[in-house]
Scaffold this motif. Structure first.
Motif, short mmCIF file in Angstrom:
data_model
loop_
_atom_site.label_atom_id
_atom_site.label_comp_id
_atom_site.label_asym_id
_atom_site.label_seq_id
_atom_site.Cartn_x
_atom_site.Cartn_y
_atom_site.Cartn_z
N GLU A 148 0.63 -1.23 0.27
CA GLU A 148 0.53 -0.67 -0.09
C GLU A 148 0.87 1.33 0.25
N ARG A 149 2.07 1.34 0.17
CA ARG A 149 2.83 2.25 0.88
C ARG A 149 2.99 2.76 -0.83
N GLU A 150 3.10 1.68 -2.23
CA GLU A 150 3.14 2.00 -3.55
C GLU A 150 2.00 3.37 -3.69
N ALA A 151 2.50 4.17 -4.02
CA ALA A 151 0.80 4.98 -4.77
C ALA A 151 0.11 4.62 -5.68
N ARG A 152 0.59 3.83 -6.18
CA ARG A 152 -0.20 3.06 -7.53
C ARG A 152 -1.35 1.85 -6.94
N THR A 153 -0.71 1.39 -6.15
CA THR A 153 -1.25 0.36 -5.72
C THR A 153 -3.02 0.67 -5.04
N THR A 154 -3.43 0.50 -4.77
CA THR A 154 -5.21 0.51 -3.83
C THR A 154 -4.83 0.09 -2.57
N ALA A 155 -5.91 0.19 -1.26
CA ALA A 155 -5.84 -1.06 -0.72
C ALA A 155 -6.24 -2.27 -0.50
N ASP A 156 -7.85 -2.48 -2.36
CA ASP A 156 -7.83 -3.95 -2.31
C ASP A 156 -7.08 -4.22 -3.19
N ALA A 158 -3.97 -4.81 -3.01
CA ALA A 158 -2.39 -4.99 -1.38
C ALA A 158 -3.42 -6.05 -1.35
N ALA A 159 -3.99 -6.52 -0.72
CA ALA A 159 -5.02 -6.98 0.01
C ALA A 159 -5.11 -8.48 -0.54
N ARG A 160 -5.27 -8.38 -1.84
CA ARG A 160 -5.44 -9.33 -3.27
C ARG A 160 -4.02 -9.48 -3.58
N LEU A 161 -3.15 -8.79 -4.03
CA LEU A 161 -1.69 -9.34 -3.58
C LEU A 161 -1.22 -10.16 -2.22
N ALA A 162 -1.14 -9.46 -1.50
CA ALA A 162 -1.22 -10.23 -0.01
C ALA A 162 -0.87 -11.30 -0.02
N HIS A 163 -2.33 -11.42 -0.37
CA HIS A 163 -3.19 -13.52 -0.41
C HIS A 163 -3.08 -13.55 -0.77
N VAL A 164 -2.21 -13.23 -2.83
CA VAL A 164 -1.37 -14.67 -3.37
C VAL A 164 0.09 -14.94 -2.98
N ILE A 165 0.81 -13.85 -2.22
CA ILE A 165 1.87 -13.72 -1.98
C ILE A 165 2.39 -15.07 -1.08
N SER A 166 1.46 -14.64 -0.03
CA SER A 166 1.33 -15.83 1.13
C SER A 166 0.98 -16.87 0.46
N ALA A 167 0.31 -17.05 -0.15
CA ALA A 167 -0.30 -18.46 -1.01
C ALA A 167 1.63 -19.16 -1.33
N ILE A 168 1.60 -18.38 -2.66
CA ILE A 168 3.49 -18.44 -2.67
C ILE A 168 4.56 -19.29 -2.09
N MET A 169 4.59 -18.51 -0.53
CA MET A 169 5.44 -18.30 0.38
C MET A 169 5.25 -19.71 0.76
N PHE A 170 3.57 -19.92 1.51
CA PHE A 170 3.44 -21.11 1.85
C PHE A 170 3.79 -22.45 1.04
N LEU A 171 3.09 -21.99 -0.01
CA LEU A 171 3.29 -23.22 -1.17
C LEU A 171 4.50 -23.29 -0.73
N SER A 172 5.37 -23.20 -1.47
CA SER A 172 6.17 -23.16 -1.39
C SER A 172 7.64 -23.85 -0.10
N MET A 173 7.34 -23.19 0.94
CA MET A 173 8.07 -23.68 2.23
C MET A 173 6.79 -25.28 2.50
N ALA A 174 5.93 -25.47 1.55
CA ALA A 174 5.58 -27.38 2.25
C ALA A 174 5.62 -27.69 0.86
N ALA A 175 5.89 -27.57 0.01
CA ALA A 175 6.38 -28.32 -1.33
C ALA A 175 7.16 -29.60 -0.88
N SER A 176 6.94 -31.31 -1.23
CA SER A 176 7.65 -31.86 -0.42
C SER A 176 8.92 -31.57 -2.15
N THR A 177 9.01 -31.34 -2.88
CA THR A 177 9.77 -31.12 -4.14
C THR A 177 10.69 -29.97 -3.58
#
Length: 200
Positions: A148-156, A158-177
């Motif tokens: 959200e600190r990036e002027a071109r990113t709205t709160a909505d 930013a929240a959607r992107l954060a959800h996707v980034i969180s999923a990337i992080m958790f899936l990467s940590m959990a993947a057996s590969t």
């Protein structure tokens, strides 16, 4: 006398002391042997309590792992959020939040992967599971705040992107590969995926 200033009673102190012993015993045994090779009886013995008492504080070995890992996760998230506050480049700031969480999760890889599985599939009514979900939501909130600190990113957005980034992080940590990958390799993979979805 105001309620907040009343001293903690002996019963509450004893409960906290038992919880501290249980947490320390579980942390030590899980670190030494991994969650799969530790029994609840071993944890109870090391904490110097009965197994019945142990189950008053956590109903399963998975809940005990959540109890132990939640504390480390909370510390990692606090460090990452503080580090990100001074970084102006969005990708670098996001990775400042992500890095200590990944490092924390990879301290003992099998325990970290089991923690993520418990977080996803555990009983949401259990307090340690609820605390883990709260930490995951806090991670998303910290990432969204950075974006959200990036002027071109709205709160909505930013929240959607954060959800996707969180999923990337958790899936990467959990993947057996990814079990055999180094921490730095895993962080680079996450960084590359995050870079691909952030606004140019």
């Amino acid at each position: 006398m105001h309620l907040a200033s009343q001293p903690v009673g002996r019963r509450e102190r004893n409960k906290q002391a038992k919880l501290d012993r249980i947490t320390a015993a579980a942390r030590e045994l899980f670190a030494e042997h991994g969650i799969d090779d530790v029994t609840t009886q071993q944890i109870a013995d090391r904490a110097d309590i009965g197994t019945g008492t142990l189950f008053l504080y956590a109903k399963s070995k998975g809940e005990l792992l959540l109890l132990v890992q939640n504390s480390a996760y909370a510390d990692a998230l606090a460090r990452g959020t503080a580090e990100a506050a001074g970084i102006t480049v969005p990708l670098d700031a996001v990775m400042a939040v992500v890095r200590p969480v990944v490092e924390c999760n990879r301290t003992q890889i099998d325990n970290g992967r089991t923690y993520l599985r418990e977080m996803v599939f555990g009983d949401p009514d259990e307090p340690h599971h609820h605390a883990a979900l709260t930490l995951a939501a806090g991670t998303e909130a910290a990432i969204a705040a950075v974006l959200e600190r990036e002027a071109r990113t709205t709160a909505d957005s930013a929240a959607r992107l954060a959800h996707v980034i969180s999923a990337i992080m958790f899936l990467s940590m959990a993947a057996s590969t990814n079990v055999s990958r180094t921490e730095e390799e895993l962080l680079l993979e996450i960084r590359n995926q995050v870079a691909a979805i952030l606004p140019a």
